[in-house]
Design a protein around this motif. Structure first.
Motif, PDB file in Angstrom:
ATOM      1  N   ASN A   1       0.843  -1.192   0.000  1.00 54.27           N
ATOM      2  CA  ASN A   1       0.000   0.000   0.000  1.00 54.27           C
ATOM      3  C   ASN A   1       0.880   1.244   0.000  1.00 54.27           C
ATOM      4  O   ASN A   1       2.086   1.165   0.217  1.00 54.27           O
ATOM      5  N   ALA A   2       0.234   2.368  -0.249  1.00 50.04           N
ATOM      6  CA  ALA A   2       0.872   3.667  -0.053  1.00 50.04           C
ATOM      7  C   ALA A   2       0.364   4.192   1.285  1.00 50.04           C
ATOM      8  O   ALA A   2      -0.809   4.007   1.614  1.00 50.04           O
ATOM      9  N   ALA A   3       1.247   4.802   2.057  1.00 50.92           N
ATOM     10  CA  ALA A   3       0.841   5.262   3.387  1.00 50.92           C
ATOM     11  C   ALA A   3       1.566   6.541   3.744  1.00 50.92           C
ATOM     12  O   ALA A   3       2.622   6.862   3.184  1.00 50.92           O
ATOM     13  N   GLY A   4       1.000   7.249   4.699  1.00 51.19           N
ATOM     14  CA  GLY A   4       1.653   8.434   5.239  1.00 51.19           C
ATOM     15  C   GLY A   4       2.492   8.032   6.440  1.00 51.19           C
ATOM     16  O   GLY A   4       2.058   7.232   7.274  1.00 51.19           O
ATOM     17  N   SER A   5       3.687   8.590   6.535  1.00 52.82           N
ATOM     18  CA  SER A   5       4.553   8.292   7.675  1.00 52.82           C
ATOM     19  C   SER A   5       4.143   9.122   8.881  1.00 52.82           C
ATOM     20  O   SER A   5       3.855  10.316   8.763  1.00 52.82           O
TER      21      SER A   5
ATOM     22  N   GLN B   1     -10.800  11.118   2.666  1.00 47.82           N
ATOM     23  CA  GLN B   1     -10.032  12.332   2.958  1.00 47.82           C
ATOM     24  C   GLN B   1      -8.777  11.935   3.735  1.00 47.82           C
ATOM     25  O   GLN B   1      -8.776  10.954   4.468  1.00 47.82           O
ATOM     26  N   TYR B   2      -7.706  12.687   3.526  1.00 52.64           N
ATOM     27  CA  TYR B   2      -6.527  12.500   4.354  1.00 52.64           C
ATOM     28  C   TYR B   2      -6.855  12.956   5.767  1.00 52.64           C
ATOM     29  O   TYR B   2      -7.876  13.596   6.022  1.00 52.64           O
ATOM     30  N   GLU B   3      -5.966  12.646   6.706  1.00 49.72           N
ATOM     31  CA  GLU B   3      -6.216  12.931   8.109  1.00 49.72           C
ATOM     32  C   GLU B   3      -6.025  14.416   8.410  1.00 49.72           C
ATOM     33  O   GLU B   3      -5.296  15.116   7.713  1.00 49.72           O
ATOM     34  N   THR B   4      -6.630  14.835   9.492  1.00 52.41           N
ATOM     35  CA  THR B   4      -6.308  16.162  10.023  1.00 52.41           C
ATOM     36  C   THR B   4      -5.063  16.031  10.896  1.00 52.41           C
ATOM     37  O   THR B   4      -4.743  14.924  11.369  1.00 52.41           O
TER      38      THR B   4
ATOM     39  N   ALA C   1       2.419   4.403  10.704  1.00 50.20           N
ATOM     40  CA  ALA C   1       2.032   4.825   9.356  1.00 50.20           C
ATOM     41  C   ALA C   1       0.517   4.751   9.265  1.00 50.20           C
ATOM     42  O   ALA C   1      -0.126   4.018  10.024  1.00 50.20           O
ATOM     43  N   VAL C   2      -0.026   5.512   8.305  1.00 43.00           N
ATOM     44  CA  VAL C   2      -1.487   5.552   8.168  1.00 43.00           C
ATOM     45  C   VAL C   2      -1.871   5.442   6.694  1.00 43.00           C
ATOM     46  O   VAL C   2      -1.236   6.032   5.828  1.00 43.00           O
ATOM     47  N   GLY C   3      -2.915   4.638   6.458  1.00 38.95           N
ATOM     48  CA  GLY C   3      -3.395   4.469   5.091  1.00 38.95           C
ATOM     49  C   GLY C   3      -4.858   4.054   5.075  1.00 38.95           C
ATOM     50  O   GLY C   3      -5.520   4.048   6.120  1.00 38.95           O
ATOM     51  N   MET C   4      -5.335   3.718   3.878  1.00 39.79           N
ATOM     52  CA  MET C   4      -6.773   3.477   3.682  1.00 39.79           C
ATOM     53  C   MET C   4      -7.053   2.096   3.093  1.00 39.79           C
ATOM     54  O   MET C   4      -8.061   1.907   2.405  1.00 39.79           O
ATOM     55  N   SER C   5      -6.192   1.138   3.401  1.00 44.95           N
ATOM     56  CA  SER C   5      -6.407  -0.203   2.827  1.00 44.95           C
ATOM     57  C   SER C   5      -5.801  -1.253   3.749  1.00 44.95           C
ATOM     58  O   SER C   5      -5.536  -0.997   4.917  1.00 44.95           O
TER      59      SER C   5
ATOM     60  N   LEU D   1       6.040   4.509   2.092  1.00 42.38           N
ATOM     61  CA  LEU D   1       5.781   5.777   2.790  1.00 42.38           C
ATOM     62  C   LEU D   1       5.935   6.892   1.774  1.00 42.38           C
ATOM     63  O   LEU D   1       7.045   7.254   1.380  1.00 42.38           O
ATOM     64  N   THR D   2       4.817   7.382   1.296  1.00 40.83           N
ATOM     65  CA  THR D   2       4.843   8.316   0.170  1.00 40.83           C
ATOM     66  C   THR D   2       4.902   9.766   0.621  1.00 40.83           C
ATOM     67  O   THR D   2       5.183  10.650  -0.186  1.00 40.83           O
ATOM     68  N   ASN D   3       4.617  10.016   1.877  1.00 40.27           N
ATOM     69  CA  ASN D   3       4.562  11.406   2.371  1.00 40.27           C
ATOM     70  C   ASN D   3       4.588  11.376   3.889  1.00 40.27           C
ATOM     71  O   ASN D   3       4.281  10.348   4.502  1.00 40.27           O
ATOM     72  N   MET D   4       4.927  12.503   4.491  1.00 37.47           N
ATOM     73  CA  MET D   4       4.717  12.665   5.925  1.00 37.47           C
ATOM     74  C   MET D   4       3.226  12.935   6.121  1.00 37.47           C
ATOM     75  O   MET D   4       2.617  13.659   5.336  1.00 37.47           O
TER      76      MET D   4
ATOM     77  N   ALA E   1       0.311  20.828   1.617  1.00 39.49           N
ATOM     78  CA  ALA E   1      -0.886  19.994   1.573  1.00 39.49           C
ATOM     79  C   ALA E   1      -0.570  18.623   0.984  1.00 39.49           C
ATOM     80  O   ALA E   1       0.426  18.470   0.279  1.00 39.49           O
ATOM     81  N   LEU E   2      -1.414  17.637   1.292  1.00 39.45           N
ATOM     82  CA  LEU E   2      -1.226  16.294   0.739  1.00 39.45           C
ATOM     83  C   LEU E   2      -1.921  16.202  -0.602  1.00 39.45           C
ATOM     84  O   LEU E   2      -2.970  16.790  -0.822  1.00 39.45           O
ATOM     85  N   ASP E   3      -1.312  15.399  -1.479  1.00 37.39           N
ATOM     86  CA  ASP E   3      -1.778  15.379  -2.862  1.00 37.39           C
ATOM     87  C   ASP E   3      -1.629  13.959  -3.421  1.00 37.39           C
ATOM     88  O   ASP E   3      -0.554  13.356  -3.328  1.00 37.39           O
TER      89      ASP E   3
ATOM     90  N   GLU F   1       1.219  13.260  -5.864  1.00 38.90           N
ATOM     91  CA  GLU F   1       2.530  13.114  -5.223  1.00 38.90           C
ATOM     92  C   GLU F   1       2.673  11.711  -4.628  1.00 38.90           C
ATOM     93  O   GLU F   1       3.726  11.083  -4.696  1.00 38.90           O
ATOM     94  N   VAL F   2       1.575  11.217  -4.054  1.00 41.61           N
ATOM     95  CA  VAL F   2       1.570   9.861  -3.499  1.00 41.61           C
ATOM     96  C   VAL F   2       1.915   8.852  -4.598  1.00 41.61           C
ATOM     97  O   VAL F   2       2.761   7.967  -4.426  1.00 41.61           O
ATOM     98  N   LEU F   3       1.285   9.004  -5.768  1.00 41.17           N
ATOM     99  CA  LEU F   3       1.534   8.078  -6.874  1.00 41.17           C
ATOM    100  C   LEU F   3       2.975   8.183  -7.358  1.00 41.17           C
ATOM    101  O   LEU F   3       3.640   7.173  -7.604  1.00 41.17           O
TER     102      LEU F   3
HETATM  103  N1  HPA Z   1      -2.867   9.188   4.842  1.00 42.87           N
HETATM  104  C1  HPA Z   1      -3.670   8.187   4.482  1.00 42.87           C
HETATM  105  N2  HPA Z   1      -3.452   7.441   3.419  1.00 42.87           N
HETATM  106  C2  HPA Z   1      -2.372   7.699   2.667  1.00 42.87           C
HETATM  107  C3  HPA Z   1      -1.480   8.734   2.984  1.00 42.87           C
HETATM  108  C4  HPA Z   1      -1.740   9.515   4.131  1.00 42.87           C
HETATM  109  O1  HPA Z   1      -0.999  10.455   4.484  1.00 42.87           O
HETATM  110  N3  HPA Z   1      -0.505   8.715   2.039  1.00 42.87           N
HETATM  111  C5  HPA Z   1      -0.793   7.712   1.181  1.00 42.87           C
HETATM  112  N4  HPA Z   1      -1.925   7.090   1.564  1.00 42.87           N
END
Ligand code: HPA
Length: 261
Positions: free
Chosen positions: A109-113, A182-185, A199-203, A224-227, A235-237, A240-242
């Motif tokens: 998966n892709a996730a935020g660190s 939506q990404y997290e607050t 790490a946090v993600g949606m899958s 880990l595609t982003n903080m 902002a998260l995008d 950028e994750v891809l």
């Molecule tokens: N949060 C949740 N899911 C994600 C993130 C994130 O920051 N980056 C990639 N998937």
């Protein structure tokens, strides 16, 4: 909803193929299939009961073939709760792989660190998870599955050793699975850190639960595609994750190829 996952629509050669490993590819990680000596590719829509993803970066097909000489089935693209799918639909691909005989499952998966020392562009192997989706694929169909070693200690040790030998950075940590989309607050990110997530993600969490209920061994990897929100400026995008996922995919491909061999 009736999800009939009999693999009857597949040619006999593929039904008899008996993949040893199943691999589920997350956002931006589709290039891994280029390393597979493919014998057949089947779009999800051709398999009765398999939902099709609408998210950019998720192709929606199974590729059957060999990776490092091992028989594999690769799910390129997955569906998510945030597409309006149920936990049952999200995990249909895992049941399909089980029906084909898969015993070892690799989820990516892709996730935020959530940690300053886990930099974007690196990989984290899941040691455990927090299922914060509020649902389960096992509602009404299975009970009390043991999750005390959800991510196979044997596979984790194997991957950790290979990564060390290759000098590939491979963090280990806890993945928090949220429904999204939506990404997290920043406040939610602070909560997740307090809860012990790295790490946090949606899958991934629902698929891991389904796989464990079926007796599969599971290993899972977060790119880990982003903080996560509030831990860096800007902002998260999704684009950028891809892009980060694509750039980091090669490291995992190398590791998987060695691990399967
Ligand atoms: N949060 C949740 N899911 C994600 C993130 C994130 O920051 N980056 C990639 N998937």
């Amino acid at each position: 909803m009736n999800l009939s996952l009999e693999p009857e629509i597949l040619p006999k050669a593929v039904r008899d193929f008996q993949p040893e490993w199943g691999i589920v590819l997350g956002s931006g990680l589709g290039s891994l299939v280029e390393e597979v000596d493919a014998i057949l590719s089947v779009p999800y829509e051709e398999i009765a009961g398999l939902p099709v993803s609408t998210v950019p970066g998720h192709a929606g097909r199974f590729v059957f073939g060999r990776l490092a000489g091992r028989r594999v089935i690769v799910a390129q693209g997955r569906v998510h709760l945030y597409e309006g799918r149920t936990a049952e639909e999200v995990t249909a691909g895992v049941r399909f792989m089980d029906a084909l005989g898969v015993k070892k499952l690799i989820l990516t998966n892709a996730a935020g660190s959530l940690r300053a020392d886990f930099a974007p562009g690196t990989w984290m192997m899941l040691s455990d998870h927090l299922n914060l989706t509020g649902t389960s694929p096992l509602f009404g169909v299975a009970n009390f599955v043991d999750m005390s070693a959800a991510y196979s200690p044997g596979l984790r040790a194997h991957f950790a050793q290979l990564a060390a030998e290759e000098k590939t950075v491979l963090h280990e940590g806890v993945y928090a699975g949220l429904p999204g989309p939506q990404y997290e607050t920043p406040a939610e990110v602070r909560m997740l850190r307090t809860l012990g997530a790295d790490a946090v993600g949606m899958s991934t969490v629902l698929e891991a639960i389904q796989a464990r209920a079926l007796g599969m061994q599971v290993a899972a990897f977060s790119c880990l595609t982003n903080m996560a929100a509030g831990l860096s400026t800007g902002a998260l995008d999704h684009g950028e994750v891809l892009a980060t996922g694509r750039a980091a995919a090669e490291q995992l491909v190398r590791l998987l190829a060695r691990a399967l061999a």
